[in-house]
Write an enzyme that holds these catalytic residues in place. Structure first.
Site, short mmCIF file in Angstrom:
data_model
loop_
_atom_site.label_atom_id
_atom_site.label_comp_id
_atom_site.label_asym_id
_atom_site.label_seq_id
_atom_site.Cartn_x
_atom_site.Cartn_y
_atom_site.Cartn_z
N HIS A 143 0.54 -1.59 0.27
CA HIS A 143 -0.26 -0.08 0.28
C HIS A 143 0.79 1.18 -0.39
O HIS A 143 1.69 1.39 0.56
CB HIS A 143 -0.82 0.10 1.69
CG HIS A 143 -2.00 -0.87 1.04
ND1 HIS A 143 -2.01 -1.91 0.89
CD2 HIS A 143 -3.13 -0.46 0.61
CE1 HIS A 143 -2.98 -2.95 1.21
NE2 HIS A 143 -4.29 -2.07 0.71
N LYS A 147 -0.52 5.23 4.54
CA LYS A 147 -1.71 3.93 5.68
C LYS A 147 -0.57 3.78 6.60
O LYS A 147 -0.10 3.61 7.23
CB LYS A 147 -1.84 2.14 3.97
CG LYS A 147 -2.26 1.12 5.16
CD LYS A 147 -2.85 0.54 4.24
CE LYS A 147 -4.09 -0.07 4.56
NZ LYS A 147 -5.13 0.29 5.16
N1 LIG Z 1 -12.60 -0.97 2.92
C1 LIG Z 1 -12.16 -0.10 1.75
O1 LIG Z 1 -12.74 -0.83 0.98
C2 LIG Z 1 -11.33 0.52 1.78
C3 LIG Z 1 -10.72 0.86 2.97
N2 LIG Z 1 -9.90 2.35 3.24
C4 LIG Z 1 -10.09 2.57 4.92
O2 LIG Z 1 -10.40 3.42 4.69
C5 LIG Z 1 -9.73 3.84 5.84
C6 LIG Z 1 -9.38 5.94 5.54
O3 LIG Z 1 -8.68 5.81 4.48
P1 LIG Z 1 -7.83 6.75 3.05
O4 LIG Z 1 -9.14 8.14 3.43
O5 LIG Z 1 -6.57 6.42 3.10
O6 LIG Z 1 -6.66 7.81 5.06
P2 LIG Z 1 -6.45 9.66 5.19
O7 LIG Z 1 -6.14 9.40 6.52
O8 LIG Z 1 -6.26 10.27 4.55
O9 LIG Z 1 -8.31 9.85 5.73
C7 LIG Z 1 -9.00 9.91 6.76
C8 LIG Z 1 -9.96 10.49 7.39
O10 LIG Z 1 -10.36 10.61 8.42
C9 LIG Z 1 -10.46 11.50 8.73
N3 LIG Z 1 -10.37 11.86 10.99
C10 LIG Z 1 -9.73 10.88 11.26
N4 LIG Z 1 -9.66 11.80 12.74
C11 LIG Z 1 -11.50 11.39 12.10
C12 LIG Z 1 -11.56 10.99 13.76
N5 LIG Z 1 -12.02 11.03 14.65
N6 LIG Z 1 -13.69 11.02 12.87
C13 LIG Z 1 -13.91 11.06 11.46
N7 LIG Z 1 -12.50 11.39 11.54
C14 LIG Z 1 -12.11 11.22 11.58
C15 LIG Z 1 -9.34 12.69 8.38
O11 LIG Z 1 -9.99 14.26 8.72
C16 LIG Z 1 -9.56 11.50 6.78
O12 LIG Z 1 -10.77 12.59 6.39
C17 LIG Z 1 -8.56 3.58 6.14
O13 LIG Z 1 -8.81 2.64 7.49
C18 LIG Z 1 -8.02 2.40 5.61
O14 LIG Z 1 -7.98 1.79 5.79
C19 LIG Z 1 -9.75 2.33 2.43
C20 LIG Z 1 -9.64 2.93 1.16
C21 LIG Z 1 -10.61 1.52 1.02
O1 LIG Z 2 -5.59 2.02 3.05
C1 LIG Z 2 -5.63 2.18 2.00
O2 LIG Z 2 -5.75 2.63 1.38
C2 LIG Z 2 -6.21 0.33 1.92
N1 LIG Z 2 -6.89 0.30 2.82
C3 LIG Z 2 -7.75 -0.96 2.83
C4 LIG Z 2 -7.22 -2.21 3.76
O3 LIG Z 2 -6.62 -2.41 4.73
O4 LIG Z 2 -7.20 -3.47 3.25
C5 LIG Z 2 -8.48 -1.78 1.09
C6 LIG Z 2 -7.18 -1.20 0.32
O5 LIG Z 2 -6.69 -2.34 0.38
C7 LIG Z 2 -6.50 0.03 0.51
#
Ligand SMILES: NC(=O)C1=CN([C@@H]2O[C@H](COP(=O)(O)OP(=O)(O)OC[C@H]3O[C@@H](n4cnc5c(N)ncnc54)[C@H](O)[C@@H]3O)[C@@H](O)[C@H]2O)C=CC1
Ligand SMILES: O=C(O)C1=N[C@H](C(=O)O)C[C@H](O)C1
Length: 249
Positions: A143, A147
C-alpha cells in the site's frame, strides 16, 4: 437518490467517494479538520454527527476514516436510526464489539475492501487453500506510504478465510535464523509511493507455485463499491451485513 453522509470526507477515500457519487447525493461530511466544506459539501465535526444526520435527512453513512472516528459516527447512526457502511480498517477487539452493538439498532455493513475483485479473490482463496491443503502459504500486501494500519484489513480478512480452512499460524515478517514451520503462513506488509492496494497469496508445492493476486488501480473502485453498498443497505432491518451480499444481489 440516496442521501449520503461521508465520514472522513477530507481524506483520500472521502475525496474518492465525492468523485464517485453518481446516483448518490452527498449532503454532508464528517471530519475532525477545520474545513467548513469540501467540494461544496458541508463538513461537520464527528461529535455533532447525530444532530447532523437528522438535520440533513441522511439515508445512509459511508465511512472511511480512523477507528475512533468511525465508532463515534457509527454510534451516532445508532442514536439517529441511520444505516452505516463501514470501510475503515484497523479496529481492535473492543472496536469490533462496539460495531456489533451498533448493528443491534441499525443496519451495518462492514467490509475491509469494497472492490468486487477482492470478493472473488476471497472465494478463490477458500477453494485453493482447501484443495492444495499441503502447499506452503505466503501472503503479501503493498500500500501507499501514508497507510497507518498493518497488515491491511484486506490481508487480515484473507487470513481469516485461510484460517477457516486450515490451521496455520501467521508469522509477521522474518529475520535472522527463521526456518519455516510446516503450519506457518508468512504475512508481509510493504509501504511505498501511492500504491492503491495490492494483495497476493502464494501457494507453493515442491514443483509448482500458484499465485492469486489482485491490484486496485484507482480508489474509485472502493468508493463505487461502498456507494453501491449504501444504496443496498437503505430500508433493511437492523443487523450485520457483508459486501458479498451486495455483490451477489
Ligand atoms: N474498505 C475499503 O475498501 C477501504 C478502506 N480504506 C480504509 O479507509 C480508512 C481511511 O483511508 P484514507 O482515506 O486513505 O485515509 P486518510 O488519512 O486520507 O483519511 C482519513 C480521514 O479521517 C478523518 N478523521 C481523522 N480522525 C477522525 C475522527 N476522529 N473522526 C472522523 N474522521 C476522522 C481525517 O480528517 C480524514 O478525513 C483507512 O482505515 C483505510 O484502511 C481505504 C480504502 C479502501
Ligand atoms: O488504506 C488503504 O488505502 C486501503 N485499505 C484497505 C485495507 O486496509 O485493506 C483496502 C485497500 O486495500 C486500500
Amino acid at each position: 437518490m440516496t442521501r449520503v453522509a461521508v465520514n472522513g470526507v477530507t481524506g483520500q477515500m472521502g475525496h474518492a467517494v465525492l468523485a464517485a457519487a453518481g446516483d448518490a447525493d452527498v449532503v454532508v461530511g464528517f471530519a475532525t479538520s477545520d474545513a467548513d466544506a469540501v467540494d461544496g459539501v458541508p463538513v461537520v465535526h464527528p461529535a455533532d454527527a447525530a444532530d447532523a444526520l437528522a438535520e440533513y435527512d441522511v439515508d445512509a453513512v459511508v465511512d472511511f476514516a480512523v477507528p475512533e472516528g468511525a465508532l463515534t459516527v457509527a454510534e451516532a447512526c445508532a442514536e439517529a436510526g441511520v444505516p452505516i457502511v463501514v470501510g475503515t480498517t484497523g479496529f481492535d477487539e473492543d472496536g469490533m464489539a462496539r460495531l456489533k452493538d451498533v448493528s443491534e439498532s441499525v443496519p451495518l455493513l462492514k467490509a475491509t475492501n469494497f472492490s468486487r475483485g477482492i470478493q472473488v479473490l476471497q472465494r478463490l482463496v477458500r477453494e485453493a487453500v482447501g484443495t492444495l491443503d499441503e502447499y506452503d502459504l505466503e501472503l503479501v500486501e503493498t500500500h501507499h506510504n501514508r497507510k497507518v494500519d498493518a497488515p491491511s484489513g484486506t490481508a487480515n480478512t484473507i487470513l481469516d478465510v485461510i484460517q477457516s480452512e486450515r490451521d496455520v499460524e501467521p508469522v509477521y515478517g522474518r529475520e535472522g535464523h527463521a526456518p519455516r514451520d510446516e503450519d506457518e503462513i508468512g504475512v508481509f506488509a510493504r509501504r511505498a509511493g501511492d500504491v492503491r492496494g495490492e494483495h497476493e497469496l502464494l501457494l507453493a508445492g515442491d514443483d509448482e507455485v500458484l499465485s492469486l493476486s489482485h491490484r486496485a488501480e484507482d480508489r474509485g473502485v472502493f468508493a463505487a463499491g461502498a456507494l453501491d453498498a449504501a444504496a443496498w443497505l437503505v430500508g433493511r432491518d437492523a443487523g450485520w451485513y457483508s459486501f458479498g451480499e451486495v455483490v451477489d444481489a
